[in-house]
Design an enzyme around this catalytic site. Structure first.
Site, short mmCIF file in Angstrom:
data_model
loop_
_atom_site.label_atom_id
_atom_site.label_comp_id
_atom_site.label_asym_id
_atom_site.label_seq_id
_atom_site.Cartn_x
_atom_site.Cartn_y
_atom_site.Cartn_z
N HIS A 43 0.87 -1.18 0.00
CA HIS A 43 0.00 0.00 0.00
C HIS A 43 0.91 1.23 0.00
CE1 HIS A 43 -2.84 2.92 1.76
NE2 HIS A 43 -3.80 2.10 1.39
N ASP A 77 2.94 -4.37 8.05
CA ASP A 77 1.73 -3.57 7.86
C ASP A 77 0.55 -4.50 8.07
OD1 ASP A 77 -0.56 -2.46 6.84
OD2 ASP A 77 0.39 -1.60 5.06
N GLN A 133 -4.58 -5.05 7.01
CA GLN A 133 -5.56 -6.01 6.50
C GLN A 133 -5.45 -7.38 7.18
OE1 GLN A 133 -7.99 -5.16 4.61
NE2 GLN A 133 -7.28 -3.19 3.84
N LYS A 166 -10.71 -0.15 10.43
CA LYS A 166 -10.91 -1.34 9.59
C LYS A 166 -11.27 -2.55 10.45
CE LYS A 166 -7.42 0.12 6.23
NZ LYS A 166 -8.13 0.48 5.01
N CYS A 225 -4.74 2.46 -3.68
CA CYS A 225 -3.49 2.97 -3.10
C CYS A 225 -2.33 2.01 -3.32
CB CYS A 225 -3.64 3.29 -1.62
SG CYS A 225 -4.81 4.58 -1.31
#
Ligand code: PMP
Length: 412
Positions: free
Chosen positions: A122, A199, A202, A225, A363
């Site tokens: 991302h 990261d 997700q 999220k 993104c």
């Protein structure tokens, strides 16, 4: 037992209608909806406890501080780390990664050093490193992805070496649904005395996550999220590494002593929490984590694995439709495209049926170039989605294909 109908009752927004259609919300990778438990935690905070934290001795200041610190402990538990000193509240994943790129990168990167990330990052785990590289003379290297959307681990083994100072990788892709072997990347990084940043934007909402088991040094995720409010997320970092880093933002709360010509820094994690934080949102994220734990993250994963596989199967039955990412070991995301139909037009047509999906580059412009497309359409699932909603998505895509086929002259 995982009762999706009962879960749906906790989310007031799912009762909304879009025109005369029931809302089918399939844009969860962008942001999730919020259960009543989170909305009520925010209201309760503002109605009964609101005050600025850490600085006051009055009753409300005390209660607000207790609520904020309780949220920190809940999130530390959720990420399976006993130590709250390493758990820094941020605005979200983007700010968390920027914090590392500034406070660690600017201090420790030198000319000739390398930061190794992947082609599928991302922008929030790419642009901060571009800026850090420009400021320090360090270089960025990129682990490529294979045709099926998984990482080229042979190339990773070649790229991560003596010059590597940090390896950064998405735990789960927001486009391809790939779950990356970040544990192995952490081993490779550590064999070369480099640090590992994950990261988790997700992954934390969708998989059981243990920062200890991942073996990483930094882990970033976003509250919005994972059923929590906007404006709050976390950076977890190994306390001994955070300790060595410079502050990111200067101001109130992050200091111990301030003189006119110099200052000293507060203990962790407060050294990285300058100014008035998003207190209510942190409390709301604590409630979101309570909610996810009440469902059980293994159950959440299993529910989404089933939905992801079902969606992959249903959409692969649609003629001419291209699906991106690996066939197996996916999260609950499907990215796809149809020839001669721009993903924006597709999502607009689906919106007329009350179905919310996303279209665009998500993104991840370098990844789009690697896939040879300008954009994809993306449906992403969460705790409250159902197979019926995926059936509605598949039927709507078939109708859209026929509609656009009629205009383009292509066979419908
Ligand atoms: N990384 C990934 C993989 C993401 O999907 C996102 C959000 N789309 C981000 C980082 C950025 O998250 P935020 O905007 O909440 O900072």
């Amino acid at each position: 037992m995982y009762d999706v109908e009962e879960i749906r009752h906790h989310f007031p927004i799912l009762e909304r209608r879009i025109g005369d259609r029931r809302l089918v919300y399939l844009d969860n990778a962008a942001t999730s909806q919020k259960p009543r438990q989170v909305i009520e935690a925010l209201t309760d905070y503002y109605e009964h406890h609101n005050a600025n934290i850490h600085r006051g001795v009055h009753h409300l200041a005390e209660e607000a501080t207790v609520a904020y610190e309780a949220a920190r402990r809940k999130i530390a538990h959720f990420l399976d780390t006993p130590d709250t000193a390493g758990l820094v509240f941020t605005r979200g994943t983007t700010e968390a990664i920027n914090l590392v790129a500034y406070a660690w990168g600017r201090k420790f990167l030198r000319e000739g050093d390398e930061v190794v990330i992947t082609e599928a990052e991302h922008h929030s785990n790419l642009v901060p490193w571009q800026l850090a590289a420009q400021a320090t003379g360090a270089k960025l290297r990129f682990i490529p992805i294979l045709e099926d959307g998984t990482l080229d681990m042979e190339e990773a083994e070649r790229l991560i070496g003596a010059r590597t100072r940090l390896v950064g990788c998405i735990h789960a892709s927001n486009v391809l649904a790939t779950i990356n072997p970040v544990e192995r990347l952490a081993e490779l990084a550590h064999e070369n005395d480099a640090l590992m940043l994950v990261d988790g934007a997700q992954s934390a909402p969708h998989l059981p996550v243990s920062v200890e088991a991942l073996g990483c040094d930094f882990f970033a995720c976003s509250g919005h999220k994972m059923l929590g409010p906007t404006g709050v997320g976390v950076l977890w970092g190994k306390p001994e590494i955070l300790e060595e880093m410079d502050p990111f933002l200067g101001g109130g709360e992050m200091i111990r002593e301030v003189h006119l010509d110099h200052s000293t820094w507060n203990d962790l994690p407060y050294k990285f929490e300058a100014g008035t934080m998003n207190v209510a949102q942190a409390v709301g994220l604590g409630a979101a984590v309570d909610y996810l734990e009440s469902l059980g993250m293994e159950n959440v994963r299993e529910h989404e694995r089933r939905l992801g596989e079902y969606a992959y199967r249903r959409l692969s039955e649609i003629e001419d439709l291209t699906l991106y990412g690996p066939k197996r070991e996916r999260t609950g995301i499907v990215s796809f495209s149809l020839p001669d139909v721009h993903p924006h037009d597709l999502s607009q047509l689906l919106d007329e049926e009350g179905i919310a999906i996303r279209s665009g580059h998500h993104c991840t412009q370098p990844l789009m170039r690697r896939l040879g497309v300008a954009a994809t359409a993306r449906a992403s699932f969460y705790v409250y989605n159902t197979e019926e909603e995926i059936d509605a998505l598949a039927s709507a895509i078939v109708r859209a294909r026929e509609f656009f086929g009629a205009f383009s002259g292509a066979k419908p």
